[in-house]
Design a protein around this motif. Structure first.
Motif, PDB file in Angstrom:
ATOM      1  N   MET A  84       0.830  -1.176   0.000  1.00  0.00           N
ATOM      2  CA  MET A  84       0.000   0.000   0.000  1.00  0.00           C
ATOM      3  C   MET A  84       0.882   1.250   0.000  1.00  0.00           C
ATOM      4  O   MET A  84       0.617   2.196  -0.739  1.00  0.00           O
ATOM      5  CB  MET A  84      -0.908  -0.033   1.232  1.00  0.00           C
ATOM      6  N   LEU A  85       1.921   1.228   0.835  1.00  0.00           N
ATOM      7  CA  LEU A  85       2.825   2.363   0.931  1.00  0.00           C
ATOM      8  C   LEU A  85       3.510   2.626  -0.405  1.00  0.00           C
ATOM      9  O   LEU A  85       3.624   3.777  -0.838  1.00  0.00           O
ATOM     10  CB  LEU A  85       3.861   2.113   2.031  1.00  0.00           C
ATOM     11  N   THR A  86       3.921   1.571  -1.082  1.00  0.00           N
ATOM     12  CA  THR A  86       4.579   1.707  -2.383  1.00  0.00           C
ATOM     13  C   THR A  86       3.660   2.386  -3.388  1.00  0.00           C
ATOM     14  O   THR A  86       4.080   3.302  -4.104  1.00  0.00           O
ATOM     15  CB  THR A  86       5.002   0.323  -2.917  1.00  0.00           C
ATOM     16  N   GLU A  90      -8.471  -2.911  -1.727  1.00  0.00           N
ATOM     17  CA  GLU A  90      -8.045  -1.545  -1.443  1.00  0.00           C
ATOM     18  C   GLU A  90      -6.732  -1.209  -2.172  1.00  0.00           C
ATOM     19  O   GLU A  90      -6.599  -0.129  -2.754  1.00  0.00           O
ATOM     20  CB  GLU A  90      -7.871  -1.389   0.071  1.00  0.00           C
ATOM     21  N   VAL A  91      -5.794  -2.133  -2.166  1.00  0.00           N
ATOM     22  CA  VAL A  91      -4.515  -1.915  -2.857  1.00  0.00           C
ATOM     23  C   VAL A  91      -4.736  -1.814  -4.365  1.00  0.00           C
ATOM     24  O   VAL A  91      -4.196  -0.920  -5.027  1.00  0.00           O
ATOM     25  CB  VAL A  91      -3.506  -3.041  -2.531  1.00  0.00           C
ATOM     26  N   ILE A  92      -5.554  -2.702  -4.913  1.00  0.00           N
ATOM     27  CA  ILE A  92      -5.805  -2.685  -6.362  1.00  0.00           C
ATOM     28  C   ILE A  92      -6.521  -1.400  -6.758  1.00  0.00           C
ATOM     29  O   ILE A  92      -6.234  -0.819  -7.812  1.00  0.00           O
ATOM     30  CB  ILE A  92      -6.618  -3.929  -6.797  1.00  0.00           C
ATOM     31  N   GLU A  93      -7.436  -0.911  -5.926  1.00  0.00           N
ATOM     32  CA  GLU A  93      -8.108   0.352  -6.230  1.00  0.00           C
ATOM     33  C   GLU A  93      -7.119   1.518  -6.218  1.00  0.00           C
ATOM     34  O   GLU A  93      -7.215   2.430  -7.042  1.00  0.00           O
ATOM     35  CB  GLU A  93      -9.264   0.593  -5.268  1.00  0.00           C
ATOM     36  N   LEU A  94      -6.159   1.487  -5.308  1.00  0.00           N
ATOM     37  CA  LEU A  94      -5.120   2.508  -5.289  1.00  0.00           C
ATOM     38  C   LEU A  94      -4.272   2.427  -6.559  1.00  0.00           C
ATOM     39  O   LEU A  94      -3.944   3.449  -7.170  1.00  0.00           O
ATOM     40  CB  LEU A  94      -4.247   2.365  -4.040  1.00  0.00           C
ATOM     41  N   MET A  95      -3.946   1.210  -6.970  1.00  0.00           N
ATOM     42  CA  MET A  95      -3.209   1.018  -8.220  1.00  0.00           C
ATOM     43  C   MET A  95      -3.988   1.622  -9.387  1.00  0.00           C
ATOM     44  O   MET A  95      -3.422   2.329 -10.225  1.00  0.00           O
ATOM     45  CB  MET A  95      -2.951  -0.473  -8.465  1.00  0.00           C
ATOM     46  N   ARG A  96      -5.279   1.333  -9.424  1.00  0.00           N
ATOM     47  CA  ARG A  96      -6.128   1.868 -10.506  1.00  0.00           C
ATOM     48  C   ARG A  96      -6.105   3.386 -10.528  1.00  0.00           C
ATOM     49  O   ARG A  96      -6.105   3.994 -11.600  1.00  0.00           O
ATOM     50  CB  ARG A  96      -7.575   1.417 -10.324  1.00  0.00           C
TER      51      ARG A  96
END
Length: 122
Positions: free
Chosen positions: A1-3, A86-92
């Motif tokens: 997530m931080l990345t 949540e991580v994938i949504e941030l990636m998106r």
């Protein structure tokens, strides 16, 4: 997530460049994966049937434990899947920045060209 938060910051500041076509493909893969994860999340609700463990108190306790592991609020499969989403949504959000921004620029340029054409009588 931080990345991914760091990458989002870099993208906002212009330090990270992703070609529009690549960003679009990555967004598509993320969208498909989120759909897959959401289906898995839905299945965690039905993963364990507590009644199947029997009527003995120890069996009921074991069934309740497995139910918590499947869809409980702490350290369960459902929580883990939600974190992945949540991580994938941030990636998106990082990927979408590139082609959404391009679409906005295209619309803005199109509107200006139309305005110029209108003032020239075309």
């Amino acid at each position: 997530m931080l990345t991914w938060r760091e990458l989002a910051t870099q993208a906002e500041s212009g330090q990270l460049e992703i070609p529009e076509g690549v960003a679009f493909q990555c967004d598509k893969v993320c969208a498909d994966y989120i759909l897959h994860l959401e289906l898995m999340l839905e299945k965690t609700k039905w993963l364990v049937d507590v009644r199947a463990f029997g009527t003995l108190p120890s069996a009921q306790q074991l069934g309740a434990k497995f139910k918590r592991l499947a869809d409980g609020e702490e350290r369960s499969a459902a929580v883990s899947i939600r974190q992945h989403i949540e991580v994938i949504e941030l990636m998106r959000s990082v990927f979408r920045r590139y082609f959404v921004e391009t679409e906005e620029v295209d619309r803005s340029v199109g509107a200006r060209v139309s305005d110029i054409g209108a003032t020239l009588g075309e």
